[in-house]
Write an enzyme that holds these catalytic residues in place. Sequence first.
Site, PDB file in Angstrom:
ATOM      1  CG  ASP A  16      -1.941   1.206   1.234  1.00 21.81           C
ATOM      2  OD1 ASP A  16      -2.176   1.831   0.240  1.00 21.81           O
ATOM      3  OD2 ASP A  16      -1.907   1.662   2.426  1.00 21.81           O
ATOM      4  CD  GLU A  86      -4.775   0.900  -2.535  1.00 20.52           C
ATOM      5  OE1 GLU A  86      -4.836   2.257  -2.624  1.00 20.52           O
ATOM      6  OE2 GLU A  86      -4.931   0.209  -1.713  1.00 20.52           O
ATOM      7  CG  ASP A 159      -1.072   3.024   6.102  1.00 20.78           C
ATOM      8  OD1 ASP A 159      -1.506   3.575   4.954  1.00 20.78           O
ATOM      9  OD2 ASP A 159      -1.137   3.291   7.468  1.00 20.78           O
TER      10      ASP A 159
END
Length: 175
Positions: A16, A86, A159
């Site tokens: 992330d 991501e 996260d």
Amino acid sequence: MSTKSSLTKTRILGIDPGTGICGFGVIEVTSKVNNDSLSLRGKVKMIDNGVISTPPHTPLSDRLLDIYESMHEIIKLNKPDMVSIEKLFFTKNITTGISVAEARGVVLLVCKQENLPVFEYTPNEIKKTLTGYGSADKKQMQEMVKLHLGLKDVPKPDDAADALAAAITHTLMAN
């Protein structure tokens, strides 16, 4: 006609991306290989997770170097076979989006240097894959990460849970 099958273990590093906080999560999938065909569906367990935190008010170049060095260390320690990251999606703060894009670029560079295949998923793809709903909230996502990995508690911080969600998404989307 008999089919040979064996077990294989695949490690996926989920990312992330972020400049201040870059989440990471490593999962291992134990799958059956039938006739040289590998499925990434199987038993999934968490190997490692956490965040790379860079101090605010530090020059961006120093923060990016910290992410670069930390990513190399995470890869060295966890030995992933592939990376699921991501994709960026931002509509509000372009300044934040640019610095996150720079951090994401550093992560992609490290993956390339380490010869790791990279798979990219949008936030909506990750949400829809894990929950069936592309607008799922953080709490729903965290609960699904906990369920998929058979954990007692939701991984913290957020996260790290998001990075694990990216890794889990690849196991579900790759087949």
